[in-house]
Design an enzyme around this catalytic site. Structure first.
Site, PDB file in Angstrom:
ATOM      1  N   ALA A 123     -66.536 163.462 -10.161  1.00  0.00           N
ATOM      2  CA  ALA A 123     -65.932 163.759  -8.911  1.00  0.00           C
ATOM      3  C   ALA A 123     -66.902 164.606  -8.352  1.00  0.00           C
ATOM      4  O   ALA A 123     -67.481 165.521  -9.145  1.00  0.00           O
ATOM      5  CB  ALA A 123     -64.536 164.443  -8.982  1.00  0.00           C
ATOM      6  N   ARG A 172     -73.844 167.436  -9.615  1.00  0.00           N
ATOM      7  CA  ARG A 172     -73.277 168.406  -9.094  1.00  0.00           C
ATOM      8  C   ARG A 172     -73.634 169.693  -9.873  1.00  0.00           C
ATOM      9  O   ARG A 172     -73.902 169.517 -11.129  1.00  0.00           O
ATOM     10  CB  ARG A 172     -71.700 168.324  -9.064  1.00  0.00           C
ATOM     11  CG  ARG A 172     -71.215 168.342 -10.622  1.00  0.00           C
ATOM     12  CD  ARG A 172     -69.504 168.027 -10.458  1.00  0.00           C
ATOM     13  NE  ARG A 172     -69.025 167.876 -11.916  1.00  0.00           N
ATOM     14  CZ  ARG A 172     -68.185 167.261 -12.195  1.00  0.00           C
ATOM     15  NH1 ARG A 172     -67.621 166.263 -11.444  1.00  0.00           N
ATOM     16  NH2 ARG A 172     -67.650 167.433 -13.292  1.00  0.00           N
ATOM     17  N   ASN A 229     -63.410 151.301  -7.497  1.00  0.00           N
ATOM     18  CA  ASN A 229     -62.321 152.477  -7.071  1.00  0.00           C
ATOM     19  C   ASN A 229     -63.107 153.421  -6.309  1.00  0.00           C
ATOM     20  O   ASN A 229     -64.029 153.976  -7.063  1.00  0.00           O
ATOM     21  CB  ASN A 229     -61.386 152.989  -8.062  1.00  0.00           C
ATOM     22  CG  ASN A 229     -60.260 153.725  -7.481  1.00  0.00           C
ATOM     23  OD1 ASN A 229     -59.418 153.364  -7.232  1.00  0.00           O
ATOM     24  ND2 ASN A 229     -60.733 155.311  -7.584  1.00  0.00           N
ATOM     25  N   ARG A 258     -59.850 144.576  49.047  1.00  0.00           N
ATOM     26  CA  ARG A 258     -58.759 145.395  48.772  1.00  0.00           C
ATOM     27  C   ARG A 258     -58.607 145.865  47.211  1.00  0.00           C
ATOM     28  O   ARG A 258     -57.540 146.683  47.045  1.00  0.00           O
ATOM     29  CB  ARG A 258     -57.408 144.557  48.929  1.00  0.00           C
ATOM     30  CG  ARG A 258     -57.080 144.268  50.623  1.00  0.00           C
ATOM     31  CD  ARG A 258     -56.324 142.991  50.960  1.00  0.00           C
ATOM     32  NE  ARG A 258     -56.927 141.765  50.872  1.00  0.00           N
ATOM     33  CZ  ARG A 258     -56.457 140.797  51.162  1.00  0.00           C
ATOM     34  NH1 ARG A 258     -55.199 140.695  51.356  1.00  0.00           N
ATOM     35  NH2 ARG A 258     -57.137 139.569  50.746  1.00  0.00           N
ATOM     36  N   ASN A 270     -55.312 140.137  45.050  1.00  0.00           N
ATOM     37  CA  ASN A 270     -56.144 140.720  46.063  1.00  0.00           C
ATOM     38  C   ASN A 270     -56.112 142.211  45.962  1.00  0.00           C
ATOM     39  O   ASN A 270     -57.066 143.008  46.307  1.00  0.00           O
ATOM     40  CB  ASN A 270     -55.638 140.377  47.433  1.00  0.00           C
ATOM     41  CG  ASN A 270     -55.750 138.901  47.855  1.00  0.00           C
ATOM     42  OD1 ASN A 270     -56.590 138.344  47.459  1.00  0.00           O
ATOM     43  ND2 ASN A 270     -54.571 138.318  48.199  1.00  0.00           N
ATOM     44  N   SER A 314     -63.710 161.447  -6.748  1.00  0.00           N
ATOM     45  CA  SER A 314     -63.517 161.920  -5.443  1.00  0.00           C
ATOM     46  C   SER A 314     -64.762 162.870  -4.950  1.00  0.00           C
ATOM     47  O   SER A 314     -65.382 163.380  -5.750  1.00  0.00           O
ATOM     48  CB  SER A 314     -62.178 162.590  -5.646  1.00  0.00           C
ATOM     49  OG  SER A 314     -61.132 161.829  -5.687  1.00  0.00           O
ATOM     50  N   GLY A 323     -52.066 130.129  54.008  1.00  0.00           N
ATOM     51  CA  GLY A 323     -52.152 129.205  54.949  1.00  0.00           C
ATOM     52  C   GLY A 323     -50.977 128.366  54.806  1.00  0.00           C
ATOM     53  O   GLY A 323     -50.396 128.191  53.835  1.00  0.00           O
ATOM     54  N   GLN A 349     -73.668 132.014  47.216  1.00  0.00           N
ATOM     55  CA  GLN A 349     -73.617 131.963  48.693  1.00  0.00           C
ATOM     56  C   GLN A 349     -74.000 133.189  49.139  1.00  0.00           C
ATOM     57  O   GLN A 349     -73.337 134.522  48.778  1.00  0.00           O
ATOM     58  CB  GLN A 349     -71.911 131.741  48.741  1.00  0.00           C
ATOM     59  CG  GLN A 349     -71.553 131.695  50.235  1.00  0.00           C
ATOM     60  CD  GLN A 349     -70.137 131.922  50.353  1.00  0.00           C
ATOM     61  OE1 GLN A 349     -69.319 132.603  49.651  1.00  0.00           O
ATOM     62  NE2 GLN A 349     -69.428 131.667  51.535  1.00  0.00           N
TER      63      GLN A 349
HETATM   64  C1  UD1 Z   1     -57.056 131.192  50.925  1.00  0.00           C
HETATM   65  C2  UD1 Z   1     -56.970 130.086  51.936  1.00  0.00           C
HETATM   66  C3  UD1 Z   1     -55.338 130.088  52.352  1.00  0.00           C
HETATM   67  C4  UD1 Z   1     -54.463 129.879  50.898  1.00  0.00           C
HETATM   68  C5  UD1 Z   1     -55.045 131.282  49.974  1.00  0.00           C
HETATM   69  C6  UD1 Z   1     -54.254 130.952  48.740  1.00  0.00           C
HETATM   70  C7  UD1 Z   1     -58.802 129.505  53.289  1.00  0.00           C
HETATM   71  C8  UD1 Z   1     -59.522 129.444  54.462  1.00  0.00           C
HETATM   72  N1  UD1 Z   1     -57.620 130.086  52.812  1.00  0.00           N
HETATM   73  O1  UD1 Z   1     -56.952 132.329  51.879  1.00  0.00           O
HETATM   74  O2  UD1 Z   1     -54.893 128.830  52.841  1.00  0.00           O
HETATM   75  O3  UD1 Z   1     -53.111 130.150  51.186  1.00  0.00           O
HETATM   76  O4  UD1 Z   1     -56.416 131.243  49.956  1.00  0.00           O
HETATM   77  O5  UD1 Z   1     -54.558 132.184  48.007  1.00  0.00           O
HETATM   78  O6  UD1 Z   1     -59.374 128.891  52.366  1.00  0.00           O
HETATM   79  N2  UD1 Z   1     -64.594 132.994  48.770  1.00  0.00           N
HETATM   80  C9  UD1 Z   1     -65.827 132.841  48.663  1.00  0.00           C
HETATM   81  N3  UD1 Z   1     -66.569 132.923  49.933  1.00  0.00           N
HETATM   82  C10 UD1 Z   1     -66.190 133.100  50.958  1.00  0.00           C
HETATM   83  C11 UD1 Z   1     -64.915 133.437  51.054  1.00  0.00           C
HETATM   84  C12 UD1 Z   1     -64.050 133.422  49.947  1.00  0.00           C
HETATM   85  O7  UD1 Z   1     -66.552 132.520  47.543  1.00  0.00           O
HETATM   86  O8  UD1 Z   1     -66.934 133.203  51.880  1.00  0.00           O
HETATM   87  C13 UD1 Z   1     -63.620 132.817  47.715  1.00  0.00           C
HETATM   88  C14 UD1 Z   1     -63.050 134.384  47.132  1.00  0.00           C
HETATM   89  O9  UD1 Z   1     -63.894 134.763  46.268  1.00  0.00           O
HETATM   90  C15 UD1 Z   1     -61.925 133.747  46.539  1.00  0.00           C
HETATM   91  C16 UD1 Z   1     -61.342 132.537  47.365  1.00  0.00           C
HETATM   92  O10 UD1 Z   1     -62.704 132.032  48.026  1.00  0.00           O
HETATM   93  O11 UD1 Z   1     -61.759 133.571  44.998  1.00  0.00           O
HETATM   94  C17 UD1 Z   1     -60.408 132.683  48.501  1.00  0.00           C
HETATM   95  O12 UD1 Z   1     -60.772 133.609  49.362  1.00  0.00           O
HETATM   96  P1  UD1 Z   1     -59.798 134.538  49.949  1.00  0.00           P
HETATM   97  O13 UD1 Z   1     -60.622 135.244  50.981  1.00  0.00           O
HETATM   98  O14 UD1 Z   1     -59.142 135.337  48.954  1.00  0.00           O
HETATM   99  O15 UD1 Z   1     -58.839 133.568  50.830  1.00  0.00           O
HETATM  100  P2  UD1 Z   1     -57.314 133.802  51.312  1.00  0.00           P
HETATM  101  O16 UD1 Z   1     -57.404 134.646  52.612  1.00  0.00           O
HETATM  102  O17 UD1 Z   1     -56.454 134.472  50.132  1.00  0.00           O
HETATM  103 CA    CA Z   2     -56.922 135.338  48.018  1.00  0.00          CA
END
Ligand code: UD1
Ligand code: CA
Length: 449
Positions: free
Chosen positions: A414, A431, A368, A13, A219, A396, A135, A70
């Site tokens: 100067a 000069r 100066n 986003r 986001n 100058s 969540g 990851q």
């Molecule tokens: C998550 C929580 C939600 C909480 C919210 C708060 C979960 C499933 N949900 O949702 O309960 O209310 O944050 O802001 O945890 N990330 C990874 N690898 C991944 C997915 C995410 O490293 O595979 C990292 C993202 O870079 C981010 C963080 O985890 O920094 C949160 O991920 P995001 O997808 O933003 O979770 P939310 O949907 O916001």
């Molecule tokens: Ca988030």
């Protein structure tokens, strides 16, 4: 305790070519806000989980951070699994790389509760009027934690719950490690949710945030700007409460790592970033930008740009000066209108007040530098040095063609172009002599020319 920061997400986003956690607030990347907050807790180790364009994020991380990758973003639980080797018997605090508003003092309270209750997991929660997207924390009638339900999986009834998961949670390391082995992606998004772990544990506590804004995640770019507003206000108010006057906080931007001394005044439209330190009784601005500078006491900087410079006590700079990298201004130096300095050391009490360029130069005390003086430090290929001794007077509009050395007590006329070294105490003139032809104009007119 260890800290693990999840920062592998792409941040769709944001509509960006760059990973979300590299976007900046007050010139500092989101992930570094979270890392610096984590450092205040003195953890034994900090780990970061990277994924999308992680090699770019790696470059901006400080030393000493453990990095895990990851490869596919299969959810927050999966992100923690990618750092499995990081987990041991120590408590582990999980932070998100996109939530820079969290403070160390709040996290300390979360950690205290976790320790005092000997919980397997303690979740930081918040009560929101509009909990959509987060969540939800499901509890029984006695207020005992049951489960976290993600927005995407919540029933209409569950969606009404106002207590939300901030995402910050601390686990007993071994309990988390074991639970992750059982974690399944059985949900609407087909992801491994970290939020499915607590219900697998016995003793789960929650700690409710006093100021819910600390849980705000970023986001999109509107949230980025809103977060900046909150953080900026926090920094400015903290400075004001500690003895710094900021005449118009609406137009002043100060980074989180800037230090400013008592009774210094910051005027409007001023931007101070990086690891800048400013002493006491200074007047900074209006319309000034300072980045990574060390500034002493009683310094005045007016309508100027300063980058990686050292400025000692009682110096005045500006209006319209530019101090570039490697500038050192010793005590009582005066740098005035339209003067640019780069890799230049200026000795105590020396002045360059008008329209001057000083590059790769060492300048002594009580010198100066006249209006329009230029160090010609670049021959098209290489940079060369200019040395000026103490008590030198440069007239100058002088061009000092480097490399050149001007010894103590020299006087330069100067308009000189100086190409050769000048010994102590000399007068130097470089000069063309002036030619005056008397009545030349009148004679021409008489002949009708
Ligand atoms: C998550 C929580 C939600 C909480 C919210 C708060 C979960 C499933 N949900 O949702 O309960 O209310 O944050 O802001 O945890 N990330 C990874 N690898 C991944 C997915 C995410 O490293 O595979 C990292 C993202 O870079 C981010 C963080 O985890 O920094 C949160 O991920 P995001 O997808 O933003 O979770 P939310 O949907 O916001
Ligand atoms: Ca988030």
């Amino acid at each position: 305790m260890k800290v693990l920061i999840l920062a592998a997400g792409l941040g769709k986003r944001m509509k960006s070519k760059y990973p979300k956690v590299m976007h900046k607030i007050l010139e500092k990347e989101l992930v570094n806000w979270v890392i610096d907050t984590a450092k205040e807790l003195n953890p034994t180790e900090i780990g970061v989980v990277l994924g999308y364009k992680g090699e770019l994020v790696e470059k901006i991380l400080p030393e000493g951070i453990k990095i895990f990758y990851q490869k596919e973003q299969l959810g927050t639980g999966h992100a923690v699994m990618s750092a499995e080797e990081f987990l041991n018997d120590e408590d582990i605090l999980i932070l998100y790389g996109d939530t820079p508003l969290i403070t160390a003092s709040t996290l300390s309270k979360l950690i205290d509760k976790h320790k005092n209750t000997n919980a397997d997991a303690t979740i930081l929660t918040a009560i929101l009027d509009n909990p959509a997207g987060y969540g939800r924390i499901v509890k029984d009638e006695n207020g005992k934690f049951i489960n976290i339900v993600e927005d995407a999986d919540a029933s209409e009834e569950e969606k009404k719950i106002k207590e939300i998961n901030s995402g910050f949670v601390i686990f007993k390391g071994d309990k988390l490690k074991n639970a992750l082995k059982e974690l399944k992606p059985n949900n609407n998004q087909g992801e491994y949710y970290l939020t499915d772990v607590p219900k697998m544990l016995e003793n789960v506590e929650t700690y409710v945030l006093e100021d819910f804004s600390e849980a705000l995640g970023i986001n999109n770019r509107i949230q980025l700007t809103n977060a900046e507003k909150i953080l900026r206000k926090r920094i400015l108010e903290n400075l004001m409460l500690n003895g710094v006057t900021i005449t118009d906080p609406d137009t002043v931007y100060i980074g989180p790592d800037v230090k400013i001394g008592q009774d210094t005044i910051i005027y409007p439209m001023t931007f101070i970033y990086g690891k800048t330190e400013i002493g006491e009784d200074c007047e900074i601005g209006p319309m000034t930008r300072i980045n990574n500078c060390q500034i002493g006491n009683n310094v005045k900087i007016l309508r100027s740009e300063c980058e990686d410079a050292i400025v000692k006590d009682n110096v005045s700079v500006g209006p319209y000066s530019r101090l570039r990298t490697g500038t050192v201004l010793n005590e009582k130096v005066k740098i005035g209108n339209y003067v640019e300095t780069k890799k230049t050391i200026v000795g105590k009490g020396s002045k360059a007040q008008h329209l001057t360029y000083l590059g790769d130069a060492t300048i002594g005390e009580d010198v100066n530098i006249g209006a329009g003086t230029i160090t010609c430090n670049y021959d098209g290929k290489n940079k060369h040095k200019t040395f000026i001794g103490d008590r030198v007077f440069v007239g100058s509009n002088t061009a000092l063609v480097a490399p050149v050395k001007i010894e103590n007590d020299v006087l330069i006329g100067a308009g000189s172009t100086i190409t050769e070294d000048i010994p102590e105490g000399s007068l130097a003139l470089g000069r063309a002599r002036q030619v005056t032809k008397e009545n030349w104009v009148f004679n021409k007119r008489e002949k009708g020319e």
